[in-house]
Design a protein around this motif. Structure first.
Motif, short mmCIF file in Angstrom:
data_model
loop_
_atom_site.label_atom_id
_atom_site.label_comp_id
_atom_site.label_asym_id
_atom_site.label_seq_id
_atom_site.Cartn_x
_atom_site.Cartn_y
_atom_site.Cartn_z
N LEU A 1 6.69 5.02 -3.32
CA LEU A 1 6.56 4.39 -2.01
C LEU A 1 7.18 3.00 -2.01
O LEU A 1 7.85 2.60 -1.06
N LEU B 1 -3.40 4.94 2.26
CA LEU B 1 -2.71 4.18 1.22
C LEU B 1 -3.68 3.34 0.39
O LEU B 1 -3.53 3.23 -0.82
N ILE C 1 -1.00 9.55 2.95
CA ILE C 1 -0.15 9.91 1.82
C ILE C 1 -0.68 11.21 1.22
O ILE C 1 -1.87 11.32 0.91
#
Length: 140
Positions: free
Chosen positions: A90, A24, A46
């Motif tokens: 997100l 992230l 991710i």
């Protein structure tokens, strides 16, 4: 660039292929924003994929630190724009605190304005105008 008002809903899957995953904090670097957290929360894997002609999607494994796959719309091939869209997804779909803290207050993280005239473009009606409209509707 502005973020969309509605993102696609998240779909939970048991396994996500993390071969091309980035942490992230690296996604924040690609979006040219500062990651506002430290520790294990910033290492969430991710996977960002270009959705191309398909509709965007968000898939996640169950759990707070589990992997997430985000299919972003084709944004002229810009890695920065795709990373920003993924951070927005997100923050607003998975309610990821790190992503939300990292994008808050940025110009690009505002919700895009709806098309058309603003709802309050007209001036308010006077009392006489309201009475006239009422009488015309009522047939008085």
């Amino acid at each position: 660039m502005a973020l969309p008002l509605f993102f696609p809903p998240v779909r939970y899957t048991p396994q996500i292929d993390c071969a091309h995953a980035v942490p992230l904090h690296e996604l924040c670097n690609r979006a040219e924003t500062r990651c506002e957290a430290f520790g294990a929360w910033t290492k969430r894997p991710i996977v960002v994929r270009d959705a191309g002609e398909q509709l965007p999607w968000i898939r996640a494994e169950p759990g707070d630190w589990a992997a997430v796959e985000v299919g972003v719309p084709h944004l002229r091939g810009s890695l920065r724009a795709q990373s920003r869209w993924a951070l927005g997804a997100l923050a607003f779909v998975l309610f990821d605190g790190v992503a939300r803290a990292s994008i808050v207050g940025k110009d690009w993280s505002r919700i895009e304005q709806p098309r058309g005239a603003a709802p309050g473009d007209r001036r308010p009606l006077s009392n006489a105008e309201r009475q006239r409209k009422y009488r015309m509707r009522a047939g008085v």
